[in-house]
Enzyme design. Structure first.
Site, mmCIF file in Angstrom:
data_model
loop_
_atom_site.group_PDB
_atom_site.id
_atom_site.type_symbol
_atom_site.label_atom_id
_atom_site.label_comp_id
_atom_site.label_asym_id
_atom_site.label_seq_id
_atom_site.Cartn_x
_atom_site.Cartn_y
_atom_site.Cartn_z
ATOM 1 N N LYS A 105 0.842 -1.208 0.000
ATOM 2 C CA LYS A 105 0.000 0.000 0.000
ATOM 3 C C LYS A 105 0.873 1.253 0.000
ATOM 4 O O LYS A 105 0.629 2.194 -0.752
ATOM 5 C CB LYS A 105 -0.932 -0.011 1.226
ATOM 6 C CG LYS A 105 -2.061 -1.018 1.094
ATOM 7 C CD LYS A 105 -2.784 -1.298 2.413
ATOM 8 C CE LYS A 105 -3.768 -2.458 2.209
ATOM 9 N NZ LYS A 105 -4.398 -2.906 3.449
ATOM 10 N N GLN A 161 -4.222 -1.865 9.840
ATOM 11 C CA GLN A 161 -4.170 -3.169 9.163
ATOM 12 C C GLN A 161 -4.734 -4.283 10.053
ATOM 13 O O GLN A 161 -4.402 -4.375 11.231
ATOM 14 C CB GLN A 161 -2.719 -3.478 8.757
ATOM 15 C CG GLN A 161 -2.559 -4.726 7.925
ATOM 16 C CD GLN A 161 -3.258 -4.632 6.561
ATOM 17 O OE1 GLN A 161 -3.187 -3.622 5.875
ATOM 18 N NE2 GLN A 161 -3.951 -5.683 6.183
ATOM 19 N N ASP A 202 -11.131 2.559 4.395
ATOM 20 C CA ASP A 202 -11.476 1.133 4.302
ATOM 21 C C ASP A 202 -12.995 0.947 4.247
ATOM 22 O O ASP A 202 -13.467 -0.127 3.879
ATOM 23 C CB ASP A 202 -10.941 0.382 5.539
ATOM 24 C CG ASP A 202 -9.626 -0.332 5.266
ATOM 25 O OD1 ASP A 202 -9.292 -0.524 4.082
ATOM 26 O OD2 ASP A 202 -8.946 -0.696 6.244
#
Ligand code: NDP
Length: 291
Positions: A52, A96, A119
């Site tokens: 990412k 994460q 997200d």
């Protein structure tokens, strides 16, 4: 023979558009910024986080990687999120998954400013998805699956779609996207308690497999001419592979591909889309922050 939906190519197209948008934002003095928080040293998470950050670098998105120790407390993670919420250079924040067991992941997600929740896991964004409110953030993996269907010219309107899996990050949002106005599919969501899963799947014009079980969906689940989107990423032992394992999806590609009209491969299908949609969401967050 099935059309193989090339996720790498579609992701590259999405990223090309992202690059144009970034140039436009930069001309207005705005550099989109993404913060990725990693708690602990989970090897797979490290790989995801690094890719990412690397993608941000390639595109010219400012990124910050914050690594907290495996022993980090809930308070430390919350404090990190709070600082990022207040940081004007950061438009998108993700922590994460999975964090170590002492961390209450749901509470962390709720602490993220919904306007920075790229997200799309914050309850406010989940609600916006259900409400079809375009100001929300849609989870990247199901959004990527929709983009794959669109790019392959697959008609969802009136189609029978079966989503196998009901997780908050894939199955549920996928079902909402497929049934939303404009997509207009008739959606069935199946899970581990569903009866006669092969029979349910055989009704489907479109199957989205998000089960987390290697090569679970075999040809017996698929009617002739169906479209199959394979979200799964599984490592299976393979003595012949250099690394000792190979990656495979939740779909038994060898038996299913000859039967369907279009299919996503693993790797190279849904995987590359997830990161591309994350970049897209970060740019959207930067635009909203300016507005
Ligand atoms: P979860 O484990 O959270 O959910 C799996 C779902 O599958 C659950 O709803 C579960 O049912 C259902 N399920 C499990 N076994 C069966 C069964 N025997 N029959 C029917 N349904 C079953 O997984 P995720 O949604 O997080 O991920 C799914 C897959 O997608 C994984 O392979 C993961 O690695 C991959 N993934 C890929 C991404 C990408 O970027 N390509 C991103 C995210 C995930 P129940 O709810 O009843 O337990």
């Amino acid at each position: 023979m099935a059309t193989i939906i090339d996720g790498k190519k579609v992701a590259a197209d999405v990223l090309e558009k992202c690059a144009e948008e970034i140039t436009d934002l930069k001309s207005q003095g705005i550099t989109p910024g993404l913060a990725v928080v990693l708690v602990g040293e989970d090897p797979a998470s490290k790989v995801y986080v690094n890719s990412k950050v690397r993608k941000c670098g390639e595109l010219g998105i400012h990124s910050e990687k914050i690594v907290l120790s495996r022993e980090a407390t809930q308070e430390e993670v919350l404090e990190t999120v709070k600082n990022l919420n207040e940081n004007p250079r950061i438009h998108g924040i993700l922590v994460q998954s999975p964090p170590p067991p002492q961390i209450d992941e749901e509470a962390i997600v709720r602490a993220i400013d919904p306007a920075k929740d790229v997200d799309g896991f914050h309850p406010e964004n989940v609600a916006k998805l259900a409400l079809e409110d375009p100001t929300g953030f849609v989870p990247c993996t199901p959004a990527g699956c929709m983009e794959l269907l669109r790019s392959a010219g697959i008609k969802t309107s009136g189609a029978n779609a079966v989503v196998v899996g009901r997780s908050m990050i894939v199955g549920k949002p996928m079902a909402l996207l497929l049934m939303a106005r404009g997509s207009d599919a008739t959606v069935t969501v199946a899970h581990s308690r569903s009866k006669d899963l092969p029979g349910i799947c055989r009704q489907a014009d479109i199957i989205v497999a998000a089960v987390g079980r290697p090569e679970f969906i075999t040809d017996d689940y698929v009617k002739e001419g169906a479209v199959v989107i394979d979200v799964g990423i599984n490592r299976v032992d393979d003595a012949e592979a250099k690394k000792g394992y190979r990656l495979c999806g939740d779909v038994d590609y060898a038996s299913v591909a000859p039967k369907c009209s279009a299919i996503t491969p693993v790797p190279g299908g849904v995987g590359p889309m997830t990161i591309a949609l994350l970049m897209k969401n970060t740019i959207k967050a930067a635009r909203f922050a300016r507005a």
